[in-house]
Design an enzyme around this catalytic site. Structure first.
Site, short mmCIF file in Angstrom:
data_model
loop_
_atom_site.label_atom_id
_atom_site.label_comp_id
_atom_site.label_asym_id
_atom_site.label_seq_id
_atom_site.Cartn_x
_atom_site.Cartn_y
_atom_site.Cartn_z
N LYS A 96 -11.98 -1.55 8.07
CA LYS A 96 -11.10 -2.66 8.94
C LYS A 96 -11.60 -2.53 10.17
CE LYS A 96 -8.36 -2.92 5.46
NZ LYS A 96 -8.08 -4.02 4.68
N TRP A 122 0.66 -1.35 0.03
CA TRP A 122 -0.01 -0.01 -0.03
C TRP A 122 0.93 1.21 -0.04
CZ3 TRP A 122 -4.41 -0.92 -2.01
CH2 TRP A 122 -5.13 -1.87 -1.65
N ASP A 143 -1.23 6.79 6.40
CA ASP A 143 -2.29 5.84 6.13
C ASP A 143 -2.39 4.73 7.15
OD1 ASP A 143 -4.09 4.15 5.01
OD2 ASP A 143 -2.93 3.62 3.28
#
Length: 396
Positions: free
Chosen positions: A231, A135, A207
């Site tokens: 999440k 990511w 992030d």
């Protein structure tokens, strides 16, 4: 950054107090607004459901007495029979054992990979990226379109299993910001502490999609924190952005209106219709987090769950292996492999029969991955480790 200006929280949330003070410290000047970015591509998944047919409800032609006639332009009224069917399927969709909101939708914070450089940089501005997994790498590649990013460290050669000492990062002293991915879901690497930009005017950006609200965090250390909700916070379709107020209003001219933080801040993040139900669910989750004792209490639970899982792996005499350096092992995502890799498919198959699903590792790395976010109960992890011990006993 002790004298940092206050931040804005871009999320519609009736429980602002939780995120105003995520580390139980005294912080002031936080506002809460909704922001709805969802851009990771959809991907079909296979879930075995009950073959029983759900009885379709006949369309209603009149309104129940406890319902209003909603003439709003949008969000508009929905068919009553559709709402009742959704209500009946909310907890266990078609006998699958999970809500449809818990299934893979691939909605996340990827749009922020572009929004951040567009809002904070000019095209020729240098920025730094620390890449500790897939990511972080995606965020860097997207930034190349809008500014001049540099990867100052990458863990790719070590297969993303470590984070070195921050002293080894050769930062650009003129970098507008330093970007990290706080927790890499695929590789299971998590920052336990955070680096400081060497540019005195630079900011730290994180992030936090996969560990947001999993532990206390001092938001004053960051210029921007962003996270996909799917999440730890709610269903896919909601992205949370916490941004220092003085950073708003500097977007490049090419910035699309829906990516301009100033537009969202000025319109209370209601410039367009936000994902109302997803935001509502986030509010309920925040209430639940507070009822459990807040983020400090949640962190203790997460540490306990992760510890018993990592201990099972480490004490298996090599039958199970986690290659991530112990000091940076994620509390949220635990990837591991089997010494006899040919057994991994059988492991996943047998676990599914025991009502433990979605254990297959990411397609880019294979193996097994157990994601143990806030809502995963201790009982779930205990059942998994019992199964792991039994599987090892039968296949060692």
């Amino acid at each position: 950054m002790s004298a940092s200006p206050p931040h804005s929280l871009l999320l519609k949330n009736p429980n602002r107090h939780l995120l105003r003070n995520p580390n139980n410290a005294t912080t002031t000047g936080f506002n809460a607004f909704p922001l709805n970015y969802s851009s990771r591509p959809n991907k079909r998944i296979s879930i075995t459901c009950s073959t029983a047919q759900v009885q379709d409800r006949p369309a209603t032609t009149s309104q129940s007495q406890d319902r209003l006639f909603n003439f709003a332009a949008g969000p508009a009224t929905l068919p009553e029979n559709v709402l009742k069917k959704a209500e009946s399927e909310l907890y266990n969709w078609h006998g699958c054992g999970m809500s449809v909101m818990e299934m893979s939708h691939r909605g996340g914070a990827t749009t922020q990979f572009a929004a951040i450089p567009l809002n904070l940089c000019k095209p020729d501005d240098p920025v730094d990226y620390i890449v500790t997994g897939s990511w972080g790498d995606k965020a860097f590649k997207e930034a190349t379109k809008y500014c001049k990013p540099t990867v100052i460290w990458s863990g790719k050669s070590e297969k993303y299993t470590q984070i070195p000492s921050f002293d080894l990062f050769e930062q650009n002293l003129n970098a507008k910001y330093l970007h990290i991915c706080a927790n890499e879901t695929i590789h299971g690497v998590e920052f336990k502490t955070y680096p400081t930009p060497k540019n005195e005017n630079g900011i730290l950006i994180a992030d936090m999609s996969s560990n947001f609200c999993s532990k206390p965090v001092d938001v004053t250390k960051f210029g921007v924190i962003y996270a996909g909700a799917q999440k730890n916070v709610g269903p896919s379709g909601v992205t949370i952005v916490i941004i220092r107020k003085d950073l708003i209003g500097n977007a490049q001219e090419i910035t699309p209106v829906m990516l301009d933080y100033k537009i969202h801040a000025e319109n209370n993040s209601l410039y367009n219709t936000p994902p109302c139900y997803g935001i509502y669910m986030c509010g309920l989750v925040f209430d639940d987090l507070l009822a459990q004792g807040g983020l400090a209490a949640i962190e203790k639970k997460n540490i306990k769950k992760a510890q018993i899982l990592y201990d099972t792996i480490d004490q298996s005499n090599g039958f199970y292996r986690c290659t991530v350096e112990k000091s940076v092992r994620s509390l949220m995502n635990v990837p591991f492999t089997l010494e006899k890799s040919e057994l991994e498919a059988e492991f996943i198959k047998e676990a599914a029969k025991e009502k433990m699903v979605q254990l297959k590792g990411h397609r880019s790395v294979g193996g097994i991955r157990a994601s143990i976010y806030n809502a995963m109960p201790l009982a779930g992890v205990e059942k998994l480790v019992a199964f792991m011990n039994d599987f090892q006993a039968r296949h060692a």
